[in-house]
Scaffold this active site. Structure first.
Site: not given
Ligand code: CP3
Length: 339
Positions: A29, A38, A74
């Site tokens: 984002r 998105r 994710d």
């Molecule tokens: O570019 C990259 O690294 C690849 C994509 C990736 C995402 N999530 C995409 C995502 C990766 C490697 C993750 C890992 C992930 N997901 C973790 C571990 C890494 C970290 O940051 O601690 C965790 C705890 C999650 C769980 C998760 N997914 C959360 C807490 C959230 C919401 C908050 C946030 O950070 O955006 C997500 C959603 C998420 N995962 C989005 C993305 C691009 C946002 C989605 C959107 O609303 O468009």
């Protein structure tokens, strides 16, 4: 060397022409072009479409000279595949039917996981076809503890409260739960390795909420079994520990190849604490990317000087957030190329 060679050499602490660089949460984002994709879609629409996932994974590669691409997915897809529907549209992920009691463990069946995650293998295959052989492709999964925290709490708040309560009251059920998650997450990594991933990373984002004793007892054994299972693929395994200062030595007992640390400890401090020359990944505080590009470049130079260029993958200490300016990321990557 190309990015793929550089990444693999760094994982094995072999010589490199310069340390490789990629960035946790490099797709997402903070990039305006991510918002374009998105718009009018849910996050799930992107996750489950191999074309869209490929497009979004490539977006940061067009802007920055990175050494690795990471699958766009994710960590919670594995819980979703086990029948715990994940809602991302509620301001942070929320499980629709979280853990309610020991009988829920029966819900976590492995066969469903693999049958329901074909879209991950397909997205991985396409990403590899697109960026190989120049760049390394990283696959990933959540650590058992972090997945368990979401399953038992059912949401992003109060991270380990529910899982800790379960562990203190009913340790056998808690361990059984984490073991099932460890098996499922290991299968997911093996599936990604089979689809072409060069390296896999395990994200333990909530490790820092455990005290060292509980980390050793609750987090390490399932991680160790997970690493053991994935080892059969021959792909290097990076373990990311948020809150690494409390858990470094214990994390080193999991059998992983690379320790990815946050900025709770310096890279030099981590090297001094470990009993052998480890490959490390990290660890600039991503908030530093909010500062002027000249300062970012200076911090990157200091980081590499401190850590030494061998056995180092330059990265941030935790994932980029939506407020990070593109210029900060650009300065970060450029500085690594100029060392
Ligand atoms: O570019 C990259 O690294 C690849 C994509 C990736 C995402 N999530 C995409 C995502 C990766 C490697 C993750 C890992 C992930 N997901 C973790 C571990 C890494 C970290 O940051 O601690 C965790 C705890 C999650 C769980 C998760 N997914 C959360 C807490 C959230 C919401 C908050 C946030 O950070 O955006 C997500 C959603 C998420 N995962 C989005 C993305 C691009 C946002 C989605 C959107 O609303 O468009």
């Amino acid at each position: 060397m190309n990015g793929r060679e550089r990444m693999l050499a760094a994982c094995r602490s072999q010589p490199v022409d310069r340390p490789p660089v990629w960035i946790m949460r490099q797709a997402g984002r903070y990039l305006p072009e991510y918002h374009d994709v998105r718009r009018g879609r849910t996050f799930w629409d992107i996750l489950k479409s191999p074309e869209l996932a490929l497009e979004v994974a490539q977006q940061p590669l067009r802007r920055f000279d990175l050494d690795a691409a990471i699958l766009f997915s994710d960590i919670l897809v594995v819980l979703d595949a086990m029948g715990c529907e994940v809602d991302y549209e509620a301001g942070g992920p929320k499980l629709k039917n979280p853990y309610t009691g020991p009988s829920d463990l029966r819900r976590l069946t492995l066969s469903d996981v693999m049958a329901n995650l074909g879209y991950v293998a397909e997205a991985m295959g396409r990403l590899c076809e697109t960026v190989h052989p120049d760049l390394a492709v990283i696959g990933f999964a959540g650590a058992p503890l972090t997945l368990g925290a979401y399953f038992v709490n059912g949401g992003p708040k109060n991270h380990l409260r529910g899982l800790k309560a379960l562990y203190y009251r009913d340790p056998e059920v808690a361990m059984e739960l984490l073991d099932r998650l460890s098996e499922a997450a290991a299968e997911l990594l093996l599936m990604q390795a089979k689809a072409g991933a060069d390296i896999v990373q395990i994200f333990d984002s909530w490790a820092g909420y455990l005290n060292p004793e509980d980390y050793a007892e609750l987090a390490v054994p399932p991680l160790r079994r997970m690493v053991d299972r994935v080892k059969s693929s021959g792909v290097p395994i990076i373990l990311y520990i948020r809150g690494a200062a409390s858990h470094l030595e214990a994390a080193a007992l999991t059998g992983c190849d690379v320790l990815s640390i946050d900025s709770s400890i310096s890279l030099g401090g981590a090297r001094r604490r470990l009993d052998r020359p480890w490959a490390l990944q990290g660890n600039l505080d991503p908030a530093e990317l909010l500062g002027p590009p000249r300062r970012v470049a200076q911090r990157v130079r200091e980081l590499i000087d401190e850590a030494g260029a061998r056995g180092l993958i330059v990265n941030v200490g935790q994932g980029l957030t939506p407020d990070i300016p593109v210029e900060g990321v650009e300065a970060f990557v450029k500085a690594v190329h100029e060392v």
